[in-house]
Design a protein around this motif. Structure first.
Motif, mmCIF file in Angstrom:
data_model
loop_
_atom_site.group_PDB
_atom_site.id
_atom_site.type_symbol
_atom_site.label_atom_id
_atom_site.label_comp_id
_atom_site.label_asym_id
_atom_site.label_seq_id
_atom_site.Cartn_x
_atom_site.Cartn_y
_atom_site.Cartn_z
ATOM 1 N N THR A 70 0.963 -1.403 -0.029
ATOM 2 C CA THR A 70 0.230 -0.089 -0.001
ATOM 3 C C THR A 70 0.786 1.228 0.063
ATOM 4 O O THR A 70 0.724 2.086 -0.958
ATOM 5 N N ILE A 71 1.805 1.144 0.972
ATOM 6 C CA ILE A 71 2.807 2.387 0.942
ATOM 7 C C ILE A 71 3.675 2.650 -0.059
ATOM 8 O O ILE A 71 4.045 3.635 -0.844
ATOM 9 N N GLY A 72 4.101 1.520 -0.864
ATOM 10 C CA GLY A 72 4.766 1.414 -1.925
ATOM 11 C C GLY A 72 4.099 2.033 -3.241
ATOM 12 O O GLY A 72 4.689 2.737 -4.080
ATOM 13 N N VAL A 73 2.920 1.788 -3.431
ATOM 14 C CA VAL A 73 2.022 1.807 -4.537
ATOM 15 C C VAL A 73 1.917 3.583 -4.362
ATOM 16 O O VAL A 73 1.702 4.311 -5.513
ATOM 17 N N THR A 148 11.232 -7.585 0.384
ATOM 18 C CA THR A 148 9.967 -6.934 -0.078
ATOM 19 C C THR A 148 9.966 -5.979 -1.038
ATOM 20 O O THR A 148 9.219 -5.592 -1.892
ATOM 21 N N PHE A 149 11.310 -5.221 -1.192
ATOM 22 C CA PHE A 149 11.582 -4.622 -2.563
ATOM 23 C C PHE A 149 11.309 -5.392 -3.602
ATOM 24 O O PHE A 149 10.645 -4.849 -4.577
ATOM 25 N N VAL A 155 5.174 -5.701 -8.283
ATOM 26 C CA VAL A 155 3.630 -5.420 -8.442
ATOM 27 C C VAL A 155 3.618 -3.891 -9.282
ATOM 28 O O VAL A 155 2.703 -3.667 -9.877
ATOM 29 N N ILE A 156 4.602 -2.886 -9.059
ATOM 30 C CA ILE A 156 4.483 -1.881 -9.732
ATOM 31 C C ILE A 156 5.025 -2.085 -11.376
ATOM 32 O O ILE A 156 4.252 -1.470 -12.162
ATOM 33 N N SER A 157 5.541 -3.216 -11.324
ATOM 34 C CA SER A 157 5.821 -3.535 -12.853
ATOM 35 C C SER A 157 4.441 -3.989 -13.707
ATOM 36 O O SER A 157 4.590 -3.961 -14.862
ATOM 37 N N PHE A 158 3.609 -4.592 -12.895
ATOM 38 C CA PHE A 158 2.374 -4.929 -13.498
ATOM 39 C C PHE A 158 1.700 -3.872 -14.233
ATOM 40 O O PHE A 158 1.153 -3.758 -15.294
ATOM 41 N N ALA A 241 8.931 0.880 0.169
ATOM 42 C CA ALA A 241 8.993 2.302 -0.132
ATOM 43 C C ALA A 241 10.062 2.459 -1.207
ATOM 44 O O ALA A 241 9.766 3.246 -2.182
ATOM 45 N N LEU A 242 11.120 1.654 -0.965
ATOM 46 C CA LEU A 242 12.060 1.731 -2.104
ATOM 47 C C LEU A 242 11.686 1.114 -3.495
ATOM 48 O O LEU A 242 11.996 1.705 -4.490
ATOM 49 N N GLY A 243 10.805 0.102 -3.293
ATOM 50 C CA GLY A 243 10.463 -0.462 -4.446
ATOM 51 C C GLY A 243 9.588 0.554 -5.241
ATOM 52 O O GLY A 243 9.468 0.454 -6.504
ATOM 53 N N GLY A 244 8.618 1.321 -4.468
ATOM 54 C CA GLY A 244 7.820 2.148 -5.061
ATOM 55 C C GLY A 244 8.562 3.174 -5.633
ATOM 56 O O GLY A 244 8.196 3.843 -6.900
ATOM 57 N N LEU A 245 9.514 3.664 -4.985
ATOM 58 C CA LEU A 245 10.288 5.056 -5.527
ATOM 59 C C LEU A 245 11.357 4.562 -6.688
ATOM 60 O O LEU A 245 11.106 5.127 -7.821
ATOM 61 N N LEU A 246 11.967 3.512 -6.709
ATOM 62 C CA LEU A 246 13.041 3.186 -7.675
ATOM 63 C C LEU A 246 12.091 2.782 -8.721
ATOM 64 O O LEU A 246 12.872 2.748 -9.980
ATOM 65 N N GLY A 247 10.987 2.256 -8.859
ATOM 66 C CA GLY A 247 10.216 1.853 -9.994
ATOM 67 C C GLY A 247 9.899 3.039 -10.799
ATOM 68 O O GLY A 247 9.560 2.856 -11.941
ATOM 69 N N VAL A 248 10.018 4.281 -10.422
ATOM 70 C CA VAL A 248 9.718 5.429 -11.185
ATOM 71 C C VAL A 248 10.658 5.214 -12.190
ATOM 72 O O VAL A 248 10.490 5.944 -13.458
ATOM 73 N N TRP A 249 12.080 5.101 -11.871
ATOM 74 C CA TRP A 249 13.204 5.222 -12.847
ATOM 75 C C TRP A 249 13.542 4.045 -13.402
ATOM 76 O O TRP A 249 14.014 4.087 -14.520
ATOM 77 N N LEU A 250 13.458 2.889 -12.799
ATOM 78 C CA LEU A 250 13.935 1.757 -13.326
ATOM 79 C C LEU A 250 12.800 0.736 -14.015
ATOM 80 O O LEU A 250 13.003 0.127 -14.703
ATOM 81 N N LEU A 251 11.363 1.388 -13.914
ATOM 82 C CA LEU A 251 10.488 0.861 -14.833
ATOM 83 C C LEU A 251 9.598 1.962 -15.389
ATOM 84 O O LEU A 251 8.570 2.177 -15.140
ATOM 85 N N PRO A 252 10.394 2.754 -16.218
ATOM 86 C CA PRO A 252 9.914 4.149 -16.682
ATOM 87 C C PRO A 252 8.849 4.287 -17.765
ATOM 88 O O PRO A 252 9.198 4.344 -18.976
ATOM 89 N N ALA A 253 7.758 3.622 -17.479
ATOM 90 C CA ALA A 253 6.345 3.471 -18.577
ATOM 91 C C ALA A 253 6.419 4.596 -19.098
ATOM 92 O O ALA A 253 6.058 4.818 -20.460
ATOM 93 N N ALA A 254 6.156 5.753 -18.248
ATOM 94 C CA ALA A 254 5.729 7.307 -18.610
ATOM 95 C C ALA A 254 6.559 7.534 -19.570
ATOM 96 O O ALA A 254 6.401 8.389 -20.900
ATOM 97 N N ILE A 255 8.014 7.302 -19.426
ATOM 98 C CA ILE A 255 9.140 8.064 -20.224
ATOM 99 C C ILE A 255 8.926 7.341 -21.625
ATOM 100 O O ILE A 255 9.132 7.948 -22.809
ATOM 101 N N ILE A 256 8.607 5.895 -21.744
ATOM 102 C CA ILE A 256 8.580 5.127 -22.930
ATOM 103 C C ILE A 256 7.521 5.629 -23.849
ATOM 104 O O ILE A 256 7.769 5.815 -25.018
ATOM 105 N N LEU A 257 6.466 5.760 -23.031
ATOM 106 C CA LEU A 257 5.375 6.471 -23.856
ATOM 107 C C LEU A 257 5.545 7.843 -24.627
ATOM 108 O O LEU A 257 4.668 8.239 -25.224
#
Length: 257
Positions: A70-73, A148-149, A155-158, A241-257
């Motif tokens: 919940t917090i990571g999302v 947990t990361f 989960v963020i990658s989904f 928290a790290l999983g949610g935060l690093l997912g912004v840069w390491l799973l950059p769907a918004a940038i790809i689009l």
């Protein structure tokens, strides 16, 4: 979304998660059960399938079932320009905690006679709460954070996987397979990273049942090991928290689009 329905959805899913998750540990650990001595891999698969059932039955709320998720999302949403609904977060975490306590109580009822027959207090506590193979609070926290990361990052990658591809037809969406995907991630984390601490990777999963262990009239139960209880809370929250935060840069769907 309706906060009341979110509460019910998360509470139901987490109750089933802990009933089945604690249940597989009871089946392996307690004297005289059909699955006694079944081994850690059985525990991994049991927890994975418990997550599958929990997520499947909490579809309305998105099946977080875990304060770290919940917090990571929420952190991921905030970092990508979305809004953070603190009431939503609070309702989810409260429901997760209450569901975790109830699920553990139901597990105790299901295995009541075996709890009475089991002579080892550590085996009884192990049904409810995690404990380290080697007690080192700092390193145990690191292990929980890493596990947990992996969970939250996946989960963020989904979400990113669905947004990168054309999901109009659902061809590239996980869809109804999402609960199974999460279940397999749990099995993988347990098999690969669960050895040092028993992989709580969920503050509610450990704290809720630990509270149940403390208050239930379990014959010969011994200590609830509160000195360790902070590790499976702090470690998963850091990792989530790290999983949610690093997912912004390491799973950059918004940038790809």
């Amino acid at each position: 979304m309706n906060l009341g329905l979110i509460f019910v959805s998360e509470a139901v899913g987490t109750t089933l998660l802990l009933l089945l998750g604690c249940g597989v540990v009871a089946n392996v650990a307690l004297k005289g059960t059909k699955g006694n001595g079944g081994g850690f891999l059985l525990v991994n698969w049991g927890w994975g399938l418990a997550v599958f059932v929990g997520v499947l039955t909490s579809a309305y709320s998105g099946g977080h079932l875990n304060p770290a998720v919940t917090i990571g999302v929420a952190i991921n949403n905030a970092a990508t320009g979305g809004t953070v609904d603190f009431a939503d977060i609070a309702v989810r975490i409260l429901a997760q905690m209450l569901g975790a306590i109830l699920g553990a109580v139901l597990c105790w009822l299901a295995y009541k006679q075996h709890f009475d027959e089991e002579p080892d207090p550590a085996a009884k506590l192990g049904v409810f709460a995690t404990g380290p193979a080697i007690r080192s609070y700092g390193w145990n926290t690191v292990t929980e954070a890493i596990g947990t990361f992996v969970l939250v990052f996946a989960v963020i990658s989904f979400k990113n996987f669905a947004s990168i591809h054309d999901t109009t037809s659902g061809a590239f969406s996980l869809g109804n397979l999402a609960p199974l995907a999460v279940a397999l991630i749990i099995v993988g984390i347990g098999a690969s990273l669960g050895g040092p601490t028993g992989y709580a990777i969920n503050p509610a999963r450990d704290l809720g049942p630990r509270i149940a262990h403390a208050i239930l009239p379990i014959k010969g139960k011994g200590s609830s090991d509160w000195s360790y209880a902070w590790v499976p809370i702090v470690g998963p929250l850091i990792g989530g928290a790290l999983g949610g935060l690093l997912g912004v840069w390491l799973l950059p769907a918004a940038i790809i689009l």
